[in-house]
Design a protein around this motif. Sequence first.
Motif, PDB file in Angstrom:
ATOM      1  N   TRP A  63       0.813  -1.220   0.000  1.00  0.00           N
ATOM      2  CA  TRP A  63       0.000   0.000   0.000  1.00  0.00           C
ATOM      3  C   TRP A  63       0.847   1.271   0.000  1.00  0.00           C
ATOM      4  O   TRP A  63       0.314   2.365  -0.180  1.00  0.00           O
ATOM      5  N   VAL A  64       2.159   1.138   0.219  1.00  0.00           N
ATOM      6  CA  VAL A  64       3.014   2.326   0.310  1.00  0.00           C
ATOM      7  C   VAL A  64       3.439   2.751  -1.102  1.00  0.00           C
ATOM      8  O   VAL A  64       4.062   1.977  -1.824  1.00  0.00           O
ATOM      9  N   PRO A  65       3.115   3.990  -1.516  1.00  0.00           N
ATOM     10  CA  PRO A  65       3.580   4.472  -2.826  1.00  0.00           C
ATOM     11  C   PRO A  65       5.081   4.758  -2.799  1.00  0.00           C
ATOM     12  O   PRO A  65       5.598   5.332  -1.842  1.00  0.00           O
ATOM     13  N   LEU A  66       5.780   4.328  -3.844  1.00  0.00           N
ATOM     14  CA  LEU A  66       7.225   4.489  -3.917  1.00  0.00           C
ATOM     15  C   LEU A  66       7.602   5.576  -4.906  1.00  0.00           C
ATOM     16  O   LEU A  66       6.876   5.852  -5.859  1.00  0.00           O
ATOM     17  N   LEU A 107      12.969  -1.026   1.796  1.00  0.00           N
ATOM     18  CA  LEU A 107      11.922  -0.595   0.866  1.00  0.00           C
ATOM     19  C   LEU A 107      11.210   0.659   1.358  1.00  0.00           C
ATOM     20  O   LEU A 107      10.804   1.508   0.555  1.00  0.00           O
ATOM     21  N   LEU A 108      11.072   0.795   2.677  1.00  0.00           N
ATOM     22  CA  LEU A 108      10.429   1.994   3.222  1.00  0.00           C
ATOM     23  C   LEU A 108      11.234   3.255   2.911  1.00  0.00           C
ATOM     24  O   LEU A 108      10.677   4.347   2.827  1.00  0.00           O
ATOM     25  N   GLN A 109      12.562   3.111   2.738  1.00  0.00           N
ATOM     26  CA  GLN A 109      13.396   4.259   2.399  1.00  0.00           C
ATOM     27  C   GLN A 109      13.077   4.811   1.003  1.00  0.00           C
ATOM     28  O   GLN A 109      13.443   5.942   0.695  1.00  0.00           O
ATOM     29  N   LEU A 110      12.398   4.025   0.178  1.00  0.00           N
ATOM     30  CA  LEU A 110      12.042   4.473  -1.169  1.00  0.00           C
ATOM     31  C   LEU A 110      10.689   5.172  -1.207  1.00  0.00           C
ATOM     32  O   LEU A 110      10.281   5.650  -2.269  1.00  0.00           O
ATOM     33  N   SER A 111      10.012   5.244  -0.068  1.00  0.00           N
ATOM     34  CA  SER A 111       8.664   5.800  -0.054  1.00  0.00           C
ATOM     35  C   SER A 111       8.667   7.318  -0.124  1.00  0.00           C
ATOM     36  O   SER A 111       9.581   7.982   0.379  1.00  0.00           O
ATOM     37  N   CYS A 112       7.616   7.869  -0.755  1.00  0.00           N
ATOM     38  CA  CYS A 112       7.440   9.321  -0.844  1.00  0.00           C
ATOM     39  C   CYS A 112       6.533   9.851   0.268  1.00  0.00           C
ATOM     40  O   CYS A 112       6.364  11.057   0.396  1.00  0.00           O
ATOM     41  N   VAL A 113       5.901   8.948   1.024  1.00  0.00           N
ATOM     42  CA  VAL A 113       4.921   9.383   2.014  1.00  0.00           C
ATOM     43  C   VAL A 113       5.420   9.042   3.414  1.00  0.00           C
ATOM     44  O   VAL A 113       6.437   8.377   3.589  1.00  0.00           O
ATOM     45  N   ASP A 114       4.678   9.526   4.401  1.00  0.00           N
ATOM     46  CA  ASP A 114       5.020   9.265   5.793  1.00  0.00           C
ATOM     47  C   ASP A 114       4.863   7.772   6.097  1.00  0.00           C
ATOM     48  O   ASP A 114       3.827   7.172   5.791  1.00  0.00           O
TER      49      ASP A 114
END
Length: 308
Positions: free
Chosen positions: A165-168, A184-191
């Motif tokens: 569900w996390v947009p990258l 992978l969370l480091q590639l996210s644009c959102v909180d």
Amino acid sequence: MEMINVTSKGYFVLLGFSNWPHLEVVFFVVILIFYLMTLTGNMFIIILSYLDSHLHTPMYFFLSNLSFLDLCYTTSSIPQLLVNLWGPEKTISYAGCMVQLYFVLALGTTECILLMVMSYDRYVAVCKPLHYTVLMHPRLCHLLAVASWACGFTNSAVHSLFILWVPLCGNRQVDHFFCEVPALLQLSCVDTHANELTIMVTTSLFALMPLILILTSYGAIAQAVLRMQSTTGLQKAFGTCGAHLMVVSLFYIPALCMYLQPPSENSQDQGKFIALFYTVVTPSLNPLIYTLRNKDVRGAVKRLMGRE
């Protein structure tokens, strides 16, 4: 930075050890040797425990589960790493990355819980030997094993769904040698605070709590051992628990070092080497730890070879 749908691009780049290109051939050879040791040693334990009726005990039932778990755990990430080290391409498909993330997390969580179950088995064997066969009956052993695997795969399903569900953002470079949640969370644009909170809660539940229970079990075992008068009893207790305690140390100490080290410029590279240790080295050493100086295993081998 522009958000992208990674599924439309179809791949990630696993940076792995690309900072040391001159060492990639060395890494390939060393990791391949340890991987083959893992396959050989753990298959040996599984087959021997199955074929020899004298090893049809709770201890070797859980040990067979651990060996199968280690086989799956290393295979979920190491073949991809070997491919990336051997060739110039270091990509993994989006679907492959999600599958790898799911199984690495599921199997890692399962190992934490299974090691706790094995420590309970050792506690009963040392502290309540007269009630051992009653307390550790086959049905309970199977239930504990199934519960370990179910908890691991359920925990991984939660994290995997959150990652989906996390947009990258546009950067597809994963700074690790396998797909893991923090990278992978480091590639996210959102909180991603919700994901980080989930990681903290589940890590406490499925990693720290088992470790606390393991230490509690061995605290009780240590007290029982100190009360023993016979040297034979001391040697048997040490032989029964020493191997498992060493395996717990090899798994938990690197993991705690990785997650508890303070953030720094070198922490990511250090984390890769620590992760490499408990995904490659530890599973290859487990069979050696449990078989060296183990009279049960030596006896089983002799019986299968027709020498007894």
